[in-house]
Design an enzyme around this catalytic site. Sequence first.
Site, short mmCIF file in Angstrom:
data_model
loop_
_atom_site.label_atom_id
_atom_site.label_comp_id
_atom_site.label_asym_id
_atom_site.label_seq_id
_atom_site.Cartn_x
_atom_site.Cartn_y
_atom_site.Cartn_z
N CYS A 81 0.91 -1.47 0.18
CA CYS A 81 0.34 0.02 -0.13
C CYS A 81 0.83 1.14 0.17
CB CYS A 81 -0.94 0.03 1.12
SG CYS A 81 -2.21 0.98 0.71
N HIS A 161 -3.72 -4.96 0.91
CA HIS A 161 -3.67 -5.11 2.10
C HIS A 161 -3.34 -6.80 2.16
CE1 HIS A 161 -2.60 -1.35 4.03
NE2 HIS A 161 -3.54 -1.12 3.13
N GLU A 163 -2.09 -8.62 4.27
CA GLU A 163 -2.14 -9.39 5.44
C GLU A 163 -3.29 -9.63 6.10
OE1 GLU A 163 -1.26 -6.22 4.56
OE2 GLU A 163 -1.84 -4.75 6.02
#
Lengths: 182, 226
Positions: A81, A161, A163
Site C-alpha cells: 500500500c 493489504h 495481511e
Amino acid sequence: MILIMDLNQTSLGSCEFCLPLYSIVSEIEECVIQHHTTAQSFSPYSKIILSGTPLMDTEYLDHVDNFHWLETCNIPVLGICAGMQVMGLAFGSDLIPCLEIGMTQITPLKENALVSRSFSAYSLHRYGICPSSDFDVLARSDLCVQAIKHIHLDLYGVLFHPEARNKEVIQTFVREGSTCSR
Amino acid sequence: MNLGVLFSGGKDSTLALFKAQQTDTVVCLISLLSSNEESYMFHTPNIDITRLQAEAVGLPLIQETTEGVKEKELIDLERAIEKAKSVYNIEGVVTGAVESVYQAERIQKICHGLQVWCFNPLWLKSQEALLREIVEDGFHAIISGIFAYPLSEEWLGRSLDEPVINTLIQLQKTHGISPSGEGGEIETTVLDAPFFKKRIAVTDSEIVCDKYSGVYIIQKADLVKK
C-alpha cells in the site's frame, strides 16, 4: 532476518499495519520492525517489507527522498500500500487519487508467484500509482494498478493489504523472494 | 491526537481503549444502543452498562440509539461520530475490530467521509494472544452472551480467566468455535480493568438461555471503590 519497515506517523497505526506483518513473517523467519526514519544499515537483512498506513496517514509522501536506497537495493523488497506508493515514487512513477475501501477484485496481468490468479483482497487506500517504465504491472483492479515488479531489481509492490485476507502473498515473498517473478 | 473510542463494553473495545490511552488522548467513548439483538455491527448484551463503565473510566459517553437494521445502523453510527467530532473535537476513532472486514470496511468509510482517522489497534491479532493479553493486563471480563453449540448456560456470567480461555481454545479444535467470539459465538462485558477508577459490582442479574443461545443480563450494578 527480515526488516519490516514502518511507514507510520502514529503508534496506533504501527500496531495496526506492522504487527500483523510481524506475526505472519515471524512464523517463517526472524524479523524486526524499524521506523523508516531510523532504519540505517540494511546489511543484516535478507529482505525488506514496507508497511501500509491508516487512510489518513500520508506523511510518508513527504519523505520519498528517504527511499532512494531502493534504486541500488540488491535484496528483495515488498512494498504494501503506502510501501508500494513510495517504491513507485522513488522511480518517478506518478501518484494518482484512487479511493478503494473494502474487498476488491484483483486480476493478474502477468504471470508471477505473488498474484497468480484472480482473487478478492482487502484494499484501504486513497492513492494509487501510475507506474513508470521501470515497472511491470503484475495485477490490477477495476480502478487501479494493484501489483508491480521492478523490471531489473527484486522490488515488488502490492496496493491491497495481503495481511488481511491473502497472507499467502507475504508468505510466498518471505519464502521465495527473488524467485517470485520466475 | 484526540480520539473517541467506539465502545461496546466488551473485551475488544475495552482493550482497544486501553491501548489508545497509552499513546494518545481519549476524550470520549461512543456507543450505539441497538434494539436489534442480532445487530450486524454492534455488540448487544448489556450495552446499557456502558454508561456505568464510562463513569468507571472517567470519560464522557456519547450514546446514540439505533434500530439495528443492516446498513441503516451505519447512518446512526455516523451521527454518533459526527457528534463526538463537534462536541469533543475528536480527530480520530478507535475500534476493537479484530478480523471482521465487514465491520472494518464500514467504519473506515464513515471515518473517511467525516475526515477523521480510523485506528484498529487489535486488527488481525491472534485470538488466543488477545484473550491472554486481557487476562495478563488484569481485566475482569465476564461472558455475557453465548450463541453457539456446545456453549451452554453454565458459561454465562463466568469470568474470562486462564481455565476458561484454555477451554475455549480446546473448543476451537474440537468444535470450530472462534475462541474470542469473532464469529459471534460469545459476547463479554468488562467489569474492571487497570485503568478503571472504580470497578463494577453486579448486584442483580438474570440468565435467559435456550440450549446453546443465551445472555447474562445485568439488572443492577454499582460502582465500588477498588
